[in-house]
Enzyme design. Sequence first.
Site, PDB file in Angstrom:
ATOM      1  CE  LYS A  56      -1.463  12.463   1.852  1.00  0.00           C
ATOM      2  NZ  LYS A  56      -1.451  11.632   0.628  1.00  0.00           N
ATOM      3  CB  ALA A  72      -6.778   8.001  -0.480  1.00  0.00           C
ATOM      4  CG  ASP A  73      -0.341   8.215   1.574  1.00  0.00           C
ATOM      5  OD1 ASP A  73      -0.049   9.315   1.066  1.00  0.00           O
ATOM      6  OD2 ASP A  73       0.497   7.306   1.737  1.00  0.00           O
ATOM      7  CB  THR A  74      -1.358   4.724  -2.842  1.00  0.00           C
ATOM      8  OG1 THR A  74      -2.769   4.903  -3.023  1.00  0.00           O
ATOM      9  CG2 THR A  74      -0.945   3.389  -3.428  1.00  0.00           C
TER      10      THR A  74
END
Length: 193
Positions: A56, A72-74
Amino acid sequence: MAAGPALVLASASPRRLDLLAQVGVTPDRVDPADIDETPLRDETPRRHALRLALEKARVVAARAPGDFVLAADTVVAVGRRILPKAETEADVLYCLKLLSGRNHKVLTGVALIAPDGRAATRLVETKVGFKRLSDAERDGYVASGQWRGKAGGYGVQGLAGGFITDLQGSYPSVVGLPLYETLNLLSGLGYRP
């Protein structure tokens, strides 16, 4: 005096924007990255969260040369199984079935690309315990719609917060952005608000 490099948040998540505001960081603009978030074959949840955050950031950095780009990625995982972002009732029912009465991990990968192209990442893993849900609790939660677009089908800051029996790690990371690690990334690569 010329303005310094901008800070671009590569996320459409209002939760991430709110978390940054809590610590006095206001991105100059928001530019969500549209990428394929499908896990790769045999990809671990840890690698998946980091890969997506960095991907991203790179996509948006290509559109914002000379700026800082934060992404960010969760990911919510039960063992090595990565749960989907719930978009349908079938998705959330699948997630709740796996989460009910079990511990799981919430992993948030954070990536920052500096104006000079340097990149840094962090991964924060939080262990979360979920109570065993009754049919009425499950059905009420599904009817609430609070699960839409959420990793693992829940947000700890909503109704599902009442399902959490234990949380070991970073609460802001479970919401969507580990603040301590994010601030360290920003200062480490030279961002000054």
